[in-house]
Design a protein around this motif. Sequence first.
Motif, PDB file in Angstrom:
ATOM      1  N   PHE A  68       0.825  -1.199   0.000  1.00 42.04           N
ATOM      2  CA  PHE A  68       0.000   0.000   0.000  1.00 42.04           C
ATOM      3  C   PHE A  68       0.864   1.256   0.000  1.00 42.04           C
ATOM      4  O   PHE A  68       0.601   2.214  -0.741  1.00 42.04           O
ATOM      5  N   THR A  69       1.911   1.254   0.843  1.00 43.75           N
ATOM      6  CA  THR A  69       2.812   2.412   0.914  1.00 43.75           C
ATOM      7  C   THR A  69       3.496   2.654  -0.421  1.00 43.75           C
ATOM      8  O   THR A  69       3.548   3.793  -0.907  1.00 43.75           O
ATOM      9  N   THR A  75       2.353   6.223  -7.161  1.00 44.15           N
ATOM     10  CA  THR A  75       1.322   7.094  -7.744  1.00 44.15           C
ATOM     11  C   THR A  75       1.783   8.538  -7.741  1.00 44.15           C
ATOM     12  O   THR A  75       1.676   9.256  -8.748  1.00 44.15           O
ATOM     13  N   VAL A  76       2.318   8.965  -6.592  1.00 49.38           N
ATOM     14  CA  VAL A  76       2.810  10.343  -6.461  1.00 49.38           C
ATOM     15  C   VAL A  76       3.984  10.590  -7.405  1.00 49.38           C
ATOM     16  O   VAL A  76       4.048  11.622  -8.090  1.00 49.38           O
ATOM     17  N   LEU A 115      -2.587   3.061 -12.756  1.00 51.40           N
ATOM     18  CA  LEU A 115      -2.457   1.671 -12.316  1.00 51.40           C
ATOM     19  C   LEU A 115      -2.043   1.577 -10.855  1.00 51.40           C
ATOM     20  O   LEU A 115      -2.600   0.782 -10.081  1.00 51.40           O
ATOM     21  N   TYR A 116      -1.074   2.398 -10.454  1.00 50.57           N
ATOM     22  CA  TYR A 116      -0.639   2.394  -9.052  1.00 50.57           C
ATOM     23  C   TYR A 116      -1.737   2.920  -8.136  1.00 50.57           C
ATOM     24  O   TYR A 116      -1.929   2.418  -7.021  1.00 50.57           O
ATOM     25  N   ALA A 117      -2.469   3.948  -8.583  1.00 46.61           N
ATOM     26  CA  ALA A 117      -3.560   4.500  -7.776  1.00 46.61           C
ATOM     27  C   ALA A 117      -4.672   3.473  -7.586  1.00 46.61           C
ATOM     28  O   ALA A 117      -5.232   3.344  -6.489  1.00 46.61           O
ATOM     29  N   LEU A 118      -4.997   2.739  -8.638  1.00 47.87           N
ATOM     30  CA  LEU A 118      -6.020   1.698  -8.537  1.00 47.87           C
ATOM     31  C   LEU A 118      -5.574   0.581  -7.598  1.00 47.87           C
ATOM     32  O   LEU A 118      -6.386   0.033  -6.841  1.00 47.87           O
ATOM     33  N   GLU A 119      -4.282   0.253  -7.635  1.00 49.66           N
ATOM     34  CA  GLU A 119      -3.769  -0.763  -6.714  1.00 49.66           C
ATOM     35  C   GLU A 119      -3.897  -0.311  -5.266  1.00 49.66           C
ATOM     36  O   GLU A 119      -4.304  -1.083  -4.390  1.00 49.66           O
TER      37      GLU A 119
END
Length: 288
Positions: A68-69, A75-76, A115-119
């Motif tokens: 999650f981290t 994402t950032v 993709l990272y945000a959805l994860e």
Amino acid sequence: MGVYRLLQLFSTCAAFSLVASLGIGMGAVSHWSMFIWCFCFVITLITFIVQLGEYQPSLPFSGKSFLFTYACLATVFCLSASIMYAITYIQFLPHGPFRDQATAATAFSSIACVLYALEAAFLWLLFLGETTFYFATIHGLFKLLETLVACIIFAFISNTYLHQHQPALVWCVAVYSICFTLGAVAMLLKLVKFENRLHTFFPRFLLGQTMLSVLLYASALVLWPLYQFNQEFGGQPQRSSDVSCSGELASTLCIWDQKLTVAILTAINLLIYVADMAYWIHFIFIRY
């Protein structure tokens, strides 16, 4: 998740490869964006291998918290790379194959960001109530914002022409690096749940780290504009005095605009650190 990891790997690799193959007129922001895509690719690849080999039980921290981290940070990072590359490089390219290629790289970076945000959203919903994610807390959100602003600052100060001529400006670069490192250490300690060993001392440690960052950023907020825009200290008060801003064939954001951007971002991050400090003061001295 295996297919999902492959999509993340493909997006970051495509963005990096497209920009690397341009090979012309790449400035500091372009190099920093390439570093971000390469970093996300490597960490995602390591994560993919660890999950594929089922090595999570041997790790010294919670796999869920790490995933999650990292998803939030990636994402950032990809978001900042997409925005910076678009506003400081693409708009200055003439219409043609080079601009199309750079635009495609930004598109792949944006896809990786999504993709990272959805994860991150998927993990938060999947394990909601089972575990507490660091970036789901107020302090974690502050650290995420501080990291985002710091990453954008690093993209601009990687152009050494902005600061190499004055020791005071080199100090400002040191400030950004020190505060980013302290924040990274704080996030790492939270990730491995080190606060469980320190109990009540750990919040005070985080308060001290945040107060130090506030003092350091305050000094940078004074010194950076003073030595960049005050003529008495060798600065350029007017944008027109910068020859890189007057050329009609400029290929990147001019030096004066980059200096102003760093000054604004320094003020923004200082405000975030002040809010973070206020949170810990309330948590330690008022809540208890």
